[in-house]
Design a protein around this motif. Structure first.
Motif, PDB file in Angstrom:
ATOM      1  N   ASP A 103      61.951  53.766  52.525  1.00 38.74           N
ATOM      2  CA  ASP A 103      61.615  52.432  53.033  1.00 38.74           C
ATOM      3  C   ASP A 103      61.155  52.486  54.476  1.00 38.74           C
ATOM      4  O   ASP A 103      60.301  51.691  54.901  1.00 38.74           O
ATOM      5  N   THR A 104      61.701  53.413  55.235  1.00 38.10           N
ATOM      6  CA  THR A 104      61.312  53.513  56.637  1.00 38.10           C
ATOM      7  C   THR A 104      59.891  54.063  56.780  1.00 38.10           C
ATOM      8  O   THR A 104      59.093  53.564  57.581  1.00 38.10           O
ATOM      9  N   LEU A 105      59.554  55.068  55.986  1.00 42.40           N
ATOM     10  CA  LEU A 105      58.182  55.592  56.016  1.00 42.40           C
ATOM     11  C   LEU A 105      57.188  54.622  55.390  1.00 42.40           C
ATOM     12  O   LEU A 105      56.013  54.593  55.765  1.00 42.40           O
ATOM     13  N   ASN A 106      57.648  53.840  54.401  1.00 44.91           N
ATOM     14  CA  ASN A 106      56.835  52.779  53.800  1.00 44.91           C
ATOM     15  C   ASN A 106      55.485  53.293  53.297  1.00 44.91           C
ATOM     16  O   ASN A 106      54.444  52.678  53.505  1.00 44.91           O
ATOM     17  N   ALA A 107      55.520  54.431  52.604  1.00 46.92           N
ATOM     18  CA  ALA A 107      54.280  55.021  52.097  1.00 46.92           C
ATOM     19  C   ALA A 107      53.872  54.379  50.778  1.00 46.92           C
ATOM     20  O   ALA A 107      54.709  53.930  49.998  1.00 46.92           O
ATOM     21  N   SER A 108      52.571  54.374  50.533  1.00 46.51           N
ATOM     22  CA  SER A 108      52.036  53.966  49.239  1.00 46.51           C
ATOM     23  C   SER A 108      51.449  55.213  48.595  1.00 46.51           C
ATOM     24  O   SER A 108      50.548  55.842  49.142  1.00 46.51           O
ATOM     25  N   VAL A 109      51.973  55.558  47.425  1.00 50.32           N
ATOM     26  CA  VAL A 109      51.673  56.878  46.859  1.00 50.32           C
ATOM     27  C   VAL A 109      50.498  56.794  45.900  1.00 50.32           C
ATOM     28  O   VAL A 109      50.674  56.738  44.680  1.00 50.32           O
ATOM     29  N   TYR A 110      49.284  56.761  46.454  1.00 48.61           N
ATOM     30  CA  TYR A 110      48.121  56.843  45.572  1.00 48.61           C
ATOM     31  C   TYR A 110      47.191  57.995  45.927  1.00 48.61           C
ATOM     32  O   TYR A 110      46.502  58.515  45.057  1.00 48.61           O
ATOM     33  N   LYS A 352      55.171  51.977  45.589  1.00 52.66           N
ATOM     34  CA  LYS A 352      56.287  52.479  46.374  1.00 52.66           C
ATOM     35  C   LYS A 352      56.713  53.859  45.879  1.00 52.66           C
ATOM     36  O   LYS A 352      56.631  54.161  44.690  1.00 52.66           O
ATOM     37  N   CYS A 353      57.184  54.690  46.792  1.00 51.96           N
ATOM     38  CA  CYS A 353      57.657  56.021  46.429  1.00 51.96           C
ATOM     39  C   CYS A 353      59.034  55.922  45.777  1.00 51.96           C
ATOM     40  O   CYS A 353      59.998  55.488  46.396  1.00 51.96           O
ATOM     41  N   ASP A 354      59.121  56.344  44.513  1.00 48.09           N
ATOM     42  CA  ASP A 354      60.401  56.370  43.806  1.00 48.09           C
ATOM     43  C   ASP A 354      60.949  57.784  43.637  1.00 48.09           C
ATOM     44  O   ASP A 354      62.064  57.961  43.150  1.00 48.09           O
ATOM     45  N   VAL A 355      60.171  58.787  44.027  1.00 52.93           N
ATOM     46  CA  VAL A 355      60.571  60.157  43.749  1.00 52.93           C
ATOM     47  C   VAL A 355      61.571  60.715  44.757  1.00 52.93           C
ATOM     48  O   VAL A 355      62.433  61.521  44.402  1.00 52.93           O
ATOM     49  N   PHE A 356      61.470  60.310  46.025  1.00 56.00           N
ATOM     50  CA  PHE A 356      62.222  61.026  47.058  1.00 56.00           C
ATOM     51  C   PHE A 356      63.731  60.925  46.856  1.00 56.00           C
ATOM     52  O   PHE A 356      64.453  61.924  46.959  1.00 56.00           O
ATOM     53  N   LYS A 357      64.240  59.745  46.565  1.00 52.07           N
ATOM     54  CA  LYS A 357      65.689  59.594  46.394  1.00 52.07           C
ATOM     55  C   LYS A 357      66.193  60.435  45.232  1.00 52.07           C
ATOM     56  O   LYS A 357      67.291  60.997  45.285  1.00 52.07           O
ATOM     57  N   PHE A 358      65.382  60.543  44.170  1.00 47.35           N
ATOM     58  CA  PHE A 358      65.723  61.371  43.013  1.00 47.35           C
ATOM     59  C   PHE A 358      65.725  62.853  43.399  1.00 47.35           C
ATOM     60  O   PHE A 358      66.670  63.589  43.111  1.00 47.35           O
ATOM     61  N   TRP A 359      64.663  63.269  44.053  1.00 50.51           N
ATOM     62  CA  TRP A 359      64.553  64.663  44.499  1.00 50.51           C
ATOM     63  C   TRP A 359      65.686  65.016  45.459  1.00 50.51           C
ATOM     64  O   TRP A 359      66.287  66.089  45.357  1.00 50.51           O
ATOM     65  N   PHE A 360      66.005  64.113  46.370  1.00 50.07           N
ATOM     66  CA  PHE A 360      67.035  64.370  47.380  1.00 50.07           C
ATOM     67  C   PHE A 360      68.412  64.497  46.727  1.00 50.07           C
ATOM     68  O   PHE A 360      69.203  65.388  47.068  1.00 50.07           O
ATOM     69  N   MET A 361      68.721  63.633  45.771  1.00 56.58           N
ATOM     70  CA  MET A 361      69.976  63.744  45.022  1.00 56.58           C
ATOM     71  C   MET A 361      70.028  65.046  44.242  1.00 56.58           C
ATOM     72  O   MET A 361      71.065  65.711  44.168  1.00 56.58           O
ATOM     73  N   TRP A 362      68.901  65.416  43.655  1.00 52.90           N
ATOM     74  CA  TRP A 362      68.825  66.660  42.881  1.00 52.90           C
ATOM     75  C   TRP A 362      69.145  67.849  43.789  1.00 52.90           C
ATOM     76  O   TRP A 362      69.916  68.746  43.420  1.00 52.90           O
ATOM     77  N   ARG A 363      68.561  67.852  44.991  1.00 53.43           N
ATOM     78  CA  ARG A 363      68.817  68.942  45.928  1.00 53.43           C
ATOM     79  C   ARG A 363      70.273  68.964  46.376  1.00 53.43           C
ATOM     80  O   ARG A 363      70.857  70.028  46.602  1.00 53.43           O
TER      81      ARG A 363
END
Length: 369
Positions: A103-110, A352-363
């Protein structure tokens, strides 16, 4: 306060944001069993007690903090130890950290140029999860929820059988029918209506005493519809039905789909998380035979809302079905390989980026149990 500029300044906003974080830590993140899950109010009571009004002039920071406190006071604490509802619960600290960064980076992933880390991260996560399904799987999307993913898969199934629908529409199509459990998620009927297939053309298949599709009933329904001139194109199976948590017999259903050349979509929004479990992975046996699968990490895996993945076996179909090649985004003269611009295979543009929180939990968690 009329603070129109969307740029944070330490002198103006630093103390305010620190107070916000302290408020969240104290009242949401670190709730205990002594706290209430919710201070329940009827809609009429809440209208009276909460300041929902919008004004011509902005509020000061103290008033804004007061509004935050009121919002917390009357909201459901989904991270509370006693909360469990609609197939999700908990507040994972690593997922939360990932959500905050996103949310802080507020990127749009296209395109790669505006979201380089998240673009490559999506590729890595999608590739890894696909490999966990089977060696023939190789592409997918992050979706705004399992319902949207189910609808996207339904459209892929129709495109697979009638590719010219992308250009010509549906006016020339025969009467299409699809088959789903009588306990399937209601999104199947909603998207049948949305896609012009029609709710009445979602054929309900009987289930047994534990809520699983009866394969013989499925084949009977297919034969019945073939005999009346309809064109079957898809079967939706479920791994973890919403009410009873039933797991449909995928191998039996896949055999029938192969016999009648039907697209098999698996709604594993809830049960799909078992793909990460060495102990329970066998409950998903047969998923590699599907054409598409929905898995919602925000359910069984407790990733913060929302995180939903649509996986497909055909590595090309997403681009074929959904690409448009808008040149203002996907220019042909970019200084990097344009295949990294994933946005064209999505129905969405801004995303919105939905991958990072998943990847971060996985790590953070690594181990599968």
């Amino acid at each position: 306060m009329n603070d129109f500029c969307p740029i944070p300044e330490v002198d103006k906003h630093g103390e305010f944001l620190q107070k916000v974080v302290e408020l969240l830590f104290k009242n949401i993140v670190f709730t205990t069993r002594q706290d209430k899950v919710v201070l329940w109010q009827s809609p009429e009571q809440l209208e009276e007690q909460f300041d929902f009004g919008l004004k011509q002039n902005g509020d000061g920071q103290e008033k804004l903090l007061s509004l935050l406190r009121s919002t917390i006071k009357f909201s459901v604490k989904t991270g509370h130890p006693y909360f469990i509802n609609q197939l999700f619960s908990g507040l994972d600290p690593y997922g939360l950290a990932g959500q905050w960064l996103t949310d802080t980076l507020n990127a749009s992933v296209y395109t790669y140029e505006v979201a380089p880390v998240f673009t490559l991260m999506e590729k890595h996560v999608m590739r890894e999860v696909c490999s966990m399904v089977g060696p023939d799987w190789g592409d997918g999307l992050f979706c705004p929820g399992g319902s949207f993913g189910n609808g996207t898969a339904m459209n892929l199934a129709r495109y697979h059988k009638f590719p010219d629908t992308k250009a010509k529409g549906t006016y020339h199509l025969p009467k299409l029918v699809l088959f789903a459990s009588e306990e399937c998620h209601y999104s199947i009927h909603k998207f049948a209506a949305f896609l012009g297939i029609g709710e009445q053309n979602v054929i309900s298949v009987k289930t047994d005493k534990v809520g699983q599709i009866i394969p013989e009933s499925l084949e009977d329904k297919i034969q019945e519809k073939l005999n009346d001139g309809s064109v079957p194109f898809m079967v939706v199976a479920t791994l973890g039905t919403t009410v009873r948590g039933a797991f449909d017999p995928i191998d039996d259903i896949a055999d029938i789909c192969k016999k009648y050349d039907l697209w098999l979509h698996i709604d594993a929004a809830w049960g799909g998380g078992l793909i990460f479990s060495q102990k329970h992975r066998s409950r998903l046996n047969g998923i590699e035979r599907a054409n598409s699968i929905i898995i919602n990490p925000h359910k069984l895996l407790a990733v913060p809302q929302q995180c939903s993945m649509l996986l497909v076996r055909d590595k090309e179909i997403l681009h074929k079905c959904y690409s448009r090649g808008a040149e203002y985004l996907f220019q042909k003269d970019k200084h990097y390989d344009r295949s990294y611009d994933m946005g064209d295979k999505y129905l969405q543009c801004g995303r919105k980026c939905d991958v990072f929180k998943f990847w971060f939990m996985w790590r953070a968690k690594v181990c599968r149990t």
